[in-house]
Structure formats: C-alpha cells, structure tokens
Design an enzyme around this catalytic site. Structure first.
Site, PDB file in Angstrom:
ATOM      1  N   TYR A   1      16.487  30.081   9.560  1.00  0.00           N
ATOM      2  CA  TYR A   1      15.276  30.772  10.018  1.00  0.00           C
ATOM      3  C   TYR A   1      15.204  30.849  11.534  1.00  0.00           C
ATOM      4  O   TYR A   1      15.541  29.884  12.225  1.00  0.00           O
ATOM      5  CB  TYR A   1      14.036  30.030   9.528  1.00  0.00           C
ATOM      6  CG  TYR A   1      13.717  30.263   8.073  1.00  0.00           C
ATOM      7  CD1 TYR A   1      13.479  31.533   7.583  1.00  0.00           C
ATOM      8  CD2 TYR A   1      13.641  29.189   7.199  1.00  0.00           C
ATOM      9  CE1 TYR A   1      13.170  31.740   6.249  1.00  0.00           C
ATOM     10  CE2 TYR A   1      13.324  29.375   5.864  1.00  0.00           C
ATOM     11  CZ  TYR A   1      13.090  30.658   5.393  1.00  0.00           C
ATOM     12  OH  TYR A   1      12.784  30.832   4.085  1.00  0.00           O
TER      13      TYR A   1
ATOM     14  N   MET B   1      12.479  24.424   3.774  1.00  0.00           N
ATOM     15  CA  MET B   1      11.698  23.667   2.796  1.00  0.00           C
ATOM     16  C   MET B   1      12.592  22.879   1.838  1.00  0.00           C
ATOM     17  O   MET B   1      12.337  21.716   1.548  1.00  0.00           O
ATOM     18  CB  MET B   1      10.789  24.618   2.004  1.00  0.00           C
ATOM     19  CG  MET B   1       9.832  23.908   1.067  1.00  0.00           C
ATOM     20  SD  MET B   1       8.827  25.036   0.083  1.00  0.00           S
ATOM     21  CE  MET B   1       7.815  25.800   1.341  1.00  0.00           C
TER      22      MET B   1
ATOM     23  N   LYS C   1       0.844  -1.205   0.000  1.00  0.00           N
ATOM     24  CA  LYS C   1       0.000   0.000   0.000  1.00  0.00           C
ATOM     25  C   LYS C   1       0.874   1.248   0.000  1.00  0.00           C
ATOM     26  O   LYS C   1       2.068   1.179   0.311  1.00  0.00           O
ATOM     27  CB  LYS C   1      -0.917  -0.019   1.233  1.00  0.00           C
ATOM     28  CG  LYS C   1      -0.155   0.072   2.546  1.00  0.00           C
ATOM     29  CD  LYS C   1      -1.019  -0.275   3.742  1.00  0.00           C
ATOM     30  CE  LYS C   1      -0.218  -0.159   5.032  1.00  0.00           C
ATOM     31  NZ  LYS C   1      -0.929  -0.773   6.173  1.00  0.00           N
TER      32      LYS C   1
HETATM   33  C1  LIG Z   1      -0.236  -1.811   6.797  1.00  0.00           C
HETATM   34  C2  LIG Z   1      -0.917  -3.066   7.148  1.00  0.00           C
HETATM   35  C3  LIG Z   1      -0.197  -4.276   7.239  1.00  0.00           C
HETATM   36  C4  LIG Z   1       1.309  -4.331   7.200  1.00  0.00           C
HETATM   37  O1  LIG Z   1       1.763  -3.956   8.479  1.00  0.00           O
HETATM   38  P1  LIG Z   1       3.334  -3.838   8.814  1.00  0.00           P
HETATM   39  O2  LIG Z   1       3.343  -3.412  10.235  1.00  0.00           O
HETATM   40  O3  LIG Z   1       3.859  -2.787   7.902  1.00  0.00           O
HETATM   41  O4  LIG Z   1       3.942  -5.157   8.577  1.00  0.00           O
HETATM   42  C5  LIG Z   1      -0.921  -5.446   7.436  1.00  0.00           C
HETATM   43  N1  LIG Z   1      -2.267  -5.414   7.547  1.00  0.00           N
HETATM   44  C6  LIG Z   1      -2.994  -4.278   7.493  1.00  0.00           C
HETATM   45  C7  LIG Z   1      -4.476  -4.329   7.622  1.00  0.00           C
HETATM   46  C8  LIG Z   1      -2.347  -3.062   7.303  1.00  0.00           C
HETATM   47  O5  LIG Z   1      -3.056  -1.924   7.256  1.00  0.00           O
END
Ligand SMILES: *Cc1c(COP(=O)(O)O)cnc(C)c1O
Length: 363
Positions: free
Chosen positions: A260, A308, A51
């Site tokens: 800054y 930035m 993801k």
């Molecule tokens: C992001 C996620 C994972 C992976 O988790 P990690 O801690 O990165 O291994 C697994 N299951 C769900 C539902 C997630 O949202």
C-alpha cells in the site's frame, strides 16, 4: 435451487486451518520458571498478575501452570476475569480484583469468592452493604493518581476500614521500571506512612518493584510482565514464539514498489515473500520500518507497509523460498518489537491476535 456455497458446508479440516494461520507458541515451562525466579528474589510470598487474559497468553492455562508452580494469590483487573479464573483454578487460590467492587459485581464477588481491592469510600460502603463480612483489600494511592484512596481519604476512613479486617493493603508504583526515579522512594515513603502502624499484610511490588529490592517487597509481591518474559526483568526466559507461513514468493525488478502507498521501492532486483499475518493480528504497523522476520538465523526485512492480514518480506539474500518466517523467537523478543514500534512489551503481548493457532508447550 441448491446454493452454490451451502452455509452448512462442513468446516475446513483443522489441519488445513492450522497450516494457513500463523502459530503462536507459548512456553508454559518458561512462564513457571520466570515466576519461580521472581519468587526467589523476594523473601516473601509472590502472587501472579493475570489480568487481560494473562497479558494475552491465556489466563486459564497460565493460571493453572502458576498454581502448580506454587502461586496461591492471583490478581485480575475486573470481576469477570476473576470469574473465569476461578472456574479454571478451583477454590484453593485467592483471586484479587484491582477495580474493586463495581456496581453489579456483588454476585460475582460473592459466588466466586473474589477479593475486591476497595478503591474508595463509595466502594467500601457498596461492599459492606452488599456482602457484609466478605473479604476485601484496600488499594491506596501513594502518588500514581490512578486507583486507590488518597492519603486524606484513607485517614478519614481507616478506622472503620481496619475494624472490618481487610486482608491486604496495596498500592502501585508508577515508575518501578526506572530504578533511579525519585518517585519510587517517594511512593514507598507515602505507602509506609499510610500503613506502617497497621498489622494488615501489605502488597506493593510489581515486576519492577521486585527488582528494586527488599524495601519494596513487603508481605506479597505481585509481578506480571516479568512472568511473561518482558522488561524490566531482562533475565527472564522468553515465553512466546510466532511463526508465520509464507503464502507466495515473487521476483521484483529495480524500481518496482511493494504494498500500500508504494512506500517501498526496490533499490535492486529482489525476491519478496508475502506472509499470512498483519496488523489485525497485533503486528503493529509502526514496527514495520525497523523490523525483520527471521528464517532460522537470517534476518529478512519487512518491505512496505504492514497490511491487515499480510506482510511483504525481503528474502533476496536468503537464497531460497522459506515455508514460514519467524517474528518472535530466539533472535527477536517482545521488547525488540516494542522498541521498533515505539511501545512497550506489554502492548505487544496484549495485542497478539485471536487468529493465531495457539500452541502451548511444557507445563
Ligand atoms: C498490571 C499491574 C501489576 C503488574 O505489573 P507488571 O509491571 O506487569 O509487573 C501490578 N499491580 C497493578 C495494580 C497492576 O495494574
């Protein structure tokens, strides 16, 4: 009148652009090795969570190298990510979507052969009406209270759901990176109570869950962060290196300030390098006070606030002007930066900017 700066002027040659932007190097061999090592810890099959563009590292390249390493199941957050991954990986892998079947997703799920992890009765109805017979999984809430059906909801619909042959039942751990947390065993018991009397394949463990041991592995593990070299998988091979070019070096006298807000005042005569990256590139301002950049084996502390696009760095003790400095590398990984900024490695990775020249090695 000809314009002084014609809008259709040729783009700068690539070489120039590369030398003026920081270089993010992503080690695909390390990614594959980390996935294989996690896979070897389970007696079961292992998926990969890709993801958020594979935690910011590029879902197409990462997905392809993991598919070559043997991954056959992938998880994404939303259907759009699944579409992009399908285009990168072709038809031979399963792509699961954590957000389930959202309004408007039916075409993507159907055309791209995605497997929604159904989160509610509403989603189940939507899915059955839009794509009857299309594969789906069910996400159950074992205590995290984020996604998935609650035990009572599941109890009410499970017979109907099971009659449609879900490909998987899954749940997610809230505290898997803390092995001593009582929540882990509680969630395990809740998940088992909801699923023990089914014969549907089960998926429970993220990276932390893999490390918790065999009770948590079930039929399919789904690590994410460990593949990308982050805690809690502390034996992971580091995956990312970040080299930032130095734009300018200058001497400052005792009492002069840098950056800054005049936050940093020189306690002695110093030499300061200004490097070409900043918080717009995901180098969180909060990490500044505790963070150094590295010139090979020499740490050079950040001086003043991270801006930035620029960071001031103390190179006084280095004794030379470096051409670039390293923020991520053998001396300092994502978890060190996370600690310095009061956050987690996941946020360091997913914040890595779009402006870097991205270089993939291995694979
Ligand atoms: C992001 C996620 C994972 C992976 O988790 P990690 O801690 O990165 O291994 C697994 N299951 C769900 C539902 C997630 O949202």
């Amino acid at each position: 009148m000809p314009r002084a700066f014609p809008l259709d002027a040729p783009a700068h040659p690539v070489k120039t652009a590369r030398m003026s932007s920081a270089t993010l190097t992503i080690d695909l061999d390390a990614i594959a090795a980390n996935w294989r090592a996690l896979d070897a810890m389970t007696g079961t099959e292992t998926a990969a969570v890709v993801k958020a563009d594979a935690y910011g590292l590029g879902a197409d390249r990462v997905g392809r190298v993991l598919a070559r390493a043997g991954a056959r199941h992938f998880f994404v957050a939303i259907a759009e990510e699944g579409v992009a991954l399908r285009q990168a990986l072709g038809p031979d892998v399963a792509i699961h979507v954590f957000s389930g079947h959202m309004p408007g997703d039916a075409d993507m799920i159907g055309d791209m052969d995605l497997v929604p992890m159904i989160n509610s009765l509403d989603q189940m109805i939507r899915h059955a009406e839009a794509l009857p017979g299309h594969p789906f999984g069910v996400q159950l809430d074992s205590g995290m209270n984020r996604l998935g059906m609650e035990p009572e909801e599941w109890q009410a619909v499970r017979q109907i759901a099971l009659a449609q042959n879900p490909v998987m039942l899954m749940s997610h751990l809230a505290c898997a990176d803390e092995p001593d947390q009582a929540m882990n065993a509680q969630q395990l018991a809740a998940f088992r109570a909801m699923t023990d009397d089914t014969d549907v394949p089960r998926c429970f463990a993220n990276t932390g869950g893999v490390l918790l041991g065999g009770d948590y592995h079930f039929d399919l593990a789904r690590p994410g962060i460990g593949i990308y070299g982050g805690r809690p998988y502390t034996d992971a091979r580091p995956v990312v290196t970040l080299d930032i070019p130095v734009i300018q070096c200058r001497d400052i006298a005792l009492g002069e300030t840098v950056g800054y807000g005049c936050d940093f005042t020189a306690p002695r005569a110093m030499r300061i390098a200004t490097v070409a990256a900043g918080y717009a590139d995901g180098i969180l301002r909060a990490m500044g006070p505790k963070t150094s950049l590295w010139a090979e084996d020499t740490p050079c502390p950040v001086t003043g606030r991270i801006s930035m696009d620029l960071i001031g760095v103390d190179i006084t003790d280095l004794g030379r002007d470096p051409s670039h400095l390293q923020l991520l590398g053998p001396h300092q990984g994502i978890d060190v930066l996370a600690d310095n900024a009061g956050t987690i490695g996941y946020e360091i990775l997913t914040s890595l900017g779009a402006r870097y020249m991205r270089r993939y090695i291995g694979g």
